[in-house]
Design an enzyme around this catalytic site. Sequence first.
Site, mmCIF file in Angstrom:
data_model
loop_
_atom_site.group_PDB
_atom_site.id
_atom_site.type_symbol
_atom_site.label_atom_id
_atom_site.label_comp_id
_atom_site.label_asym_id
_atom_site.label_seq_id
_atom_site.Cartn_x
_atom_site.Cartn_y
_atom_site.Cartn_z
ATOM 1 N N LYS A 16 33.821 -19.159 12.531
ATOM 2 C CA LYS A 16 34.360 -19.940 13.427
ATOM 3 C C LYS A 16 35.449 -20.334 13.206
ATOM 4 C CE LYS A 16 33.282 -21.666 17.719
ATOM 5 N NZ LYS A 16 32.302 -20.912 18.805
ATOM 6 N N THR A 61 28.060 -20.300 15.345
ATOM 7 C CA THR A 61 29.007 -19.943 15.255
ATOM 8 C C THR A 61 30.012 -21.641 15.536
ATOM 9 O OG1 THR A 61 30.487 -18.877 16.661
ATOM 10 C CG2 THR A 61 30.038 -18.611 14.812
ATOM 11 N N GLN A 216 63.044 -11.520 -6.749
ATOM 12 C CA GLN A 216 61.475 -11.758 -7.623
ATOM 13 C C GLN A 216 61.533 -12.662 -9.258
ATOM 14 O OE1 GLN A 216 63.458 -9.284 -6.241
ATOM 15 N NE2 GLN A 216 62.213 -7.274 -6.143
ATOM 16 N N HIS A 244 67.560 -13.189 5.664
ATOM 17 C CA HIS A 244 69.175 -12.859 5.106
ATOM 18 C C HIS A 244 70.216 -13.537 6.079
ATOM 19 C CE1 HIS A 244 67.077 -9.458 3.433
ATOM 20 N NE2 HIS A 244 66.772 -9.386 3.380
#
Length: 281
Positions: A16, A61, A216, A244
């Site tokens: 679920k 579920t 990075q 950006h």
Amino acid sequence: MPNDSPFTLGPNSYGKSGVRLVHVGRDSARHEIRDLTVHTALSGDLDATHRTGDNTGVLPTDTQKNTVYAFARDGIGPAEAFAERLARHFVDRTPAITDARVGIEEHAWTRLGRHSFTRGEGGELRTADVHYDGQTAAVASGIRDLLLLNTTDSAFRGFRTDEYTTLPETDDRILATAVTATWTYTAAPASYDTAFDDAREALLAAFADTYSLSLQQTLYAVGERILKAIPEVGEVRLSMPNRHHYLYDLEPFGLDNPGTVFQAGDLPYGLIEGTVRREAT
């Protein structure tokens, strides 16, 4: 029934998703609120279900959803602990189920008064993910969509260029991102809540303190700082899109732009992802 088919069933799960749970703590006049979205995924001996429609081993579920609400009756505690309670219950109480994953996203409300709160749409989420296989529980915590921005102390230069490169080098740019971070525990901390707070503080400090020569580099600094702050964490997985911001050309209007007016970009965007691990000892 013998299986004469040349095909086999590969990895599968069912569960679920998007169970919306709000718990109000009324132990005093100063109420507490927890706002969660819970996802369950179960797998196990369900070959007959897929092949013949035999649902003997299937826990519906809808039952999984009801279990989430029932378990919340007496409180939730840390999201990680709540997820583990659910995962263990589904595996330990359902014979055909051998594996359970429970993911939780927690939506933060800001207190206005004893029983008043505010929350903007979207924004930062606390996450928890537990995988239980009947013997061990693997626990991970994290943050999703944490918006961060440095107005300076970010550069990008010295990169490889070819005939298709148009990006200019820069010594000063806005660095903005929406961090998704997940850290996996090798041992349970004394308090998941305290560990989360410490990890978040380490993440923010690393972003603010790092003179970024690339996203990075910032990513690695964030992962390293979380590992230093939480000794029980073995690795940190990070996803950091580059939001950006482009310096807008005001020359057509006879104006200069001393680094104050920017156009926020949308699509496309750079996406930086990586994992920082603790070395094995």
